[in-house]
Design a protein around this motif. Structure first.
Motif, PDB file in Angstrom:
ATOM      1  N   LEU A  83       0.878  -1.233   0.047  1.00  0.00           N
ATOM      2  CA  LEU A  83       0.207  -0.002   0.173  1.00  0.00           C
ATOM      3  C   LEU A  83       0.657   1.242   0.011  1.00  0.00           C
ATOM      4  CD1 LEU A  83      -2.824  -0.769   2.753  1.00  0.00           C
ATOM      5  CD2 LEU A  83      -2.802  -1.295   0.105  1.00  0.00           C
ATOM      6  N   THR A  84       0.594   2.287  -0.778  1.00  0.00           N
ATOM      7  CA  THR A  84       1.196   3.412  -0.928  1.00  0.00           C
ATOM      8  C   THR A  84       0.919   4.548   0.123  1.00  0.00           C
ATOM      9  OG1 THR A  84      -0.434   4.511  -2.044  1.00  0.00           O
ATOM     10  CG2 THR A  84       1.222   3.224  -3.659  1.00  0.00           C
ATOM     11  N   ASP A  85       1.914   5.411   0.402  1.00  0.00           N
ATOM     12  CA  ASP A  85       1.625   6.331   1.500  1.00  0.00           C
ATOM     13  C   ASP A  85       0.243   7.109   1.128  1.00  0.00           C
ATOM     14  OD1 ASP A  85       3.761   5.639   2.856  1.00  0.00           O
ATOM     15  OD2 ASP A  85       4.970   7.467   2.049  1.00  0.00           O
ATOM     16  N   SER A  86      -0.129   7.315  -0.120  1.00  0.00           N
ATOM     17  CA  SER A  86      -1.237   8.149  -0.617  1.00  0.00           C
ATOM     18  C   SER A  86      -2.610   7.185  -0.196  1.00  0.00           C
ATOM     19  CB  SER A  86      -1.222   8.307  -2.087  1.00  0.00           C
ATOM     20  OG  SER A  86      -2.463   9.068  -2.644  1.00  0.00           O
ATOM     21  N   GLU A  87      -2.394   5.919  -0.424  1.00  0.00           N
ATOM     22  CA  GLU A  87      -3.658   4.935  -0.230  1.00  0.00           C
ATOM     23  C   GLU A  87      -3.736   4.925   1.141  1.00  0.00           C
ATOM     24  OE1 GLU A  87      -3.321   2.150  -4.028  1.00  0.00           O
ATOM     25  OE2 GLU A  87      -1.951   1.644  -2.082  1.00  0.00           O
ATOM     26  N   LEU A  88      -2.671   4.866   2.256  1.00  0.00           N
ATOM     27  CA  LEU A  88      -2.913   4.898   3.452  1.00  0.00           C
ATOM     28  C   LEU A  88      -3.549   6.233   4.076  1.00  0.00           C
ATOM     29  CD1 LEU A  88       0.670   3.084   4.399  1.00  0.00           C
ATOM     30  CD2 LEU A  88      -1.415   2.113   4.768  1.00  0.00           C
ATOM     31  N   SER A  89      -3.176   7.182   3.401  1.00  0.00           N
ATOM     32  CA  SER A  89      -3.398   8.517   3.926  1.00  0.00           C
ATOM     33  C   SER A  89      -4.997   8.679   3.762  1.00  0.00           C
ATOM     34  CB  SER A  89      -2.861   9.825   3.295  1.00  0.00           C
ATOM     35  OG  SER A  89      -3.249  10.941   3.739  1.00  0.00           O
ATOM     36  N   THR A  90      -5.337   8.348   2.718  1.00  0.00           N
ATOM     37  CA  THR A  90      -6.731   8.293   2.129  1.00  0.00           C
ATOM     38  C   THR A  90      -7.848   7.242   3.188  1.00  0.00           C
ATOM     39  OG1 THR A  90      -6.319   8.878  -0.091  1.00  0.00           O
ATOM     40  CG2 THR A  90      -8.484   7.932   0.165  1.00  0.00           C
ATOM     41  N   LEU A  91      -7.043   6.354   3.286  1.00  0.00           N
ATOM     42  CA  LEU A  91      -7.906   5.071   4.253  1.00  0.00           C
ATOM     43  C   LEU A  91      -8.029   5.716   5.645  1.00  0.00           C
ATOM     44  CD1 LEU A  91      -6.338   2.168   2.824  1.00  0.00           C
ATOM     45  CD2 LEU A  91      -8.988   2.480   2.767  1.00  0.00           C
ATOM     46  N   ARG A  92      -6.954   6.532   6.154  1.00  0.00           N
ATOM     47  CA  ARG A  92      -6.830   7.009   7.621  1.00  0.00           C
ATOM     48  C   ARG A  92      -7.658   8.127   7.630  1.00  0.00           C
ATOM     49  NH1 ARG A  92      -1.924   9.381   7.476  1.00  0.00           N
ATOM     50  NH2 ARG A  92      -0.768   7.049   7.124  1.00  0.00           N
ATOM     51  N   ALA A  93      -7.986   8.852   6.400  1.00  0.00           N
ATOM     52  CA  ALA A  93      -8.883   9.952   6.665  1.00  0.00           C
ATOM     53  C   ALA A  93     -10.598   9.576   6.500  1.00  0.00           C
ATOM     54  CB  ALA A  93      -8.734  10.912   5.640  1.00  0.00           C
ATOM     55  N   GLY A  94     -10.717   8.129   6.310  1.00  0.00           N
ATOM     56  CA  GLY A  94     -12.097   7.492   6.124  1.00  0.00           C
ATOM     57  C   GLY A  94     -12.464   7.574   4.461  1.00  0.00           C
ATOM     58  N   GLY A  95     -11.704   7.987   3.804  1.00  0.00           N
ATOM     59  CA  GLY A  95     -11.905   7.795   2.069  1.00  0.00           C
ATOM     60  C   GLY A  95     -11.615   6.470   1.582  1.00  0.00           C
ATOM     61  N   LEU A  96     -12.064   6.258   0.102  1.00  0.00           N
ATOM     62  CA  LEU A  96     -11.695   5.109  -0.441  1.00  0.00           C
ATOM     63  C   LEU A  96     -10.368   5.706  -1.488  1.00  0.00           C
ATOM     64  CD1 LEU A  96     -15.000   3.499  -1.391  1.00  0.00           C
ATOM     65  CD2 LEU A  96     -13.295   3.071   0.411  1.00  0.00           C
ATOM     66  N   PRO A  97      -9.316   4.837  -1.495  1.00  0.00           N
ATOM     67  CA  PRO A  97      -8.216   5.359  -2.650  1.00  0.00           C
ATOM     68  C   PRO A  97      -8.988   5.021  -3.965  1.00  0.00           C
ATOM     69  CG  PRO A  97      -7.543   3.614  -1.060  1.00  0.00           C
ATOM     70  CD  PRO A  97      -9.060   3.768  -0.920  1.00  0.00           C
ATOM     71  N   ASP A  98      -8.393   5.871  -4.998  1.00  0.00           N
ATOM     72  CA  ASP A  98      -8.370   5.800  -6.288  1.00  0.00           C
ATOM     73  C   ASP A  98      -7.859   4.560  -6.793  1.00  0.00           C
ATOM     74  OD1 ASP A  98      -9.326   5.895  -9.049  1.00  0.00           O
ATOM     75  OD2 ASP A  98      -7.869   7.742  -9.293  1.00  0.00           O
ATOM     76  N   LEU A  99      -8.422   3.623  -7.044  1.00  0.00           N
ATOM     77  CA  LEU A  99      -7.796   2.311  -7.621  1.00  0.00           C
ATOM     78  C   LEU A  99      -7.975   1.774  -8.902  1.00  0.00           C
ATOM     79  CD1 LEU A  99      -8.978   0.159  -4.206  1.00  0.00           C
ATOM     80  CD2 LEU A  99      -6.837   0.989  -4.504  1.00  0.00           C
ATOM     81  N   ALA A 100      -7.046   1.315  -9.748  1.00  0.00           N
ATOM     82  CA  ALA A 100      -7.438   0.908 -10.950  1.00  0.00           C
ATOM     83  C   ALA A 100      -7.941  -0.188 -11.105  1.00  0.00           C
ATOM     84  CB  ALA A 100      -6.139   1.149 -11.651  1.00  0.00           C
TER      85      ALA A 100
END
Length: 202
Positions: A109-126
């Motif tokens: 998992l990338t830092d961006s994906e982890l940050s989005t999940l931490r904020a309660g969002g869903l990562p932009d997944l291809a």
């Protein structure tokens, strides 16, 4: 709130408790690299595992479910850890977040994906399979159900077995978060500090 139950040293456990302890600290959890410690430096169980010693029959069953959803599921490591982190964000579980961000990094998992999940969002997944699983997770966390489209999309990517395992995973980590609140002193979010979540529509 501080922890309500003290950690138990290994030599303070009776045999049923020691059996649960061995099941948690041994087996699949003890093989390979350890992203987070199950015990403190003195050997006391950390996080939700300590409370499992209060009732060895139930604690043994609960830890077995956890081992199954982590090590015997058809879900990929990335999907599993993103789903756990979505649950952790919803429950504001510090232990789950810190432990599974460490595991998530090891799973790619990338830092961006982890940050989005931490904020309660869903990562932009291809990947469509990852998207379907995370949209289903968001629905399970937010409303406790799937609509027909969410159900069909998830089954199309993961099969009924995968969906069953995903719902079990969400329920298991919600259970741990609840027990962390009750026994380990974790508290709910401040209602004035709730992040805005992204839409679960991919």
């Amino acid at each position: 709130m501080t922890a309500r139950i003290a950690g138990r040293l290994p030599d303070e456990l009776d045999e049923p408790q020691a059996e649960v302890y061995r099941a948690i600290t041994g087996g699949a959890r003890a093989t390979g690299p350890q992203a987070f410690a199950l015990t403190d430096e003195a050997g006391r169980l950390r996080g939700p595992f300590n409370a499992m010693l209060l009732s060895p029959p139930v604690g043994m069953a609960v830890q077995a479910v956890g081992a199954a959803v982590r090590y015997e599921s058809v879900l990929t490591d990335r999907v599993r850890e993103m789903a756990v982190l979505a649950v952790a964000a919803h429950w504001n579980s510090t232990f789950e977040r810190e432990a599974h961000e460490a595991v998530g990094r090891a799973c790619g998992l990338t830092d961006s994906e982890l940050s989005t999940l931490r904020a309660g969002g869903l990562p932009d997944l291809a990947d469509p399979a990852e998207r379907a699983a995370l949209c289903a997770t968001a629905a399970l966390v937010e409303v406790g159900a799937l609509n027909d489209q969410e159900y069909d999309d998830t089954v199309a990517e993961w099969g009924e077995r995968g969906l069953f395992e995903l719902t079990t995973l969400v329920g298991y980590y919600a259970l741990l978060a609840l027990q962390l609140r009750v026994f380990a002193g974790e508290g709910p979010k401040d209602p004035c500090d709730t992040p805005q979540t992204e839409s679960r529509t991919p």
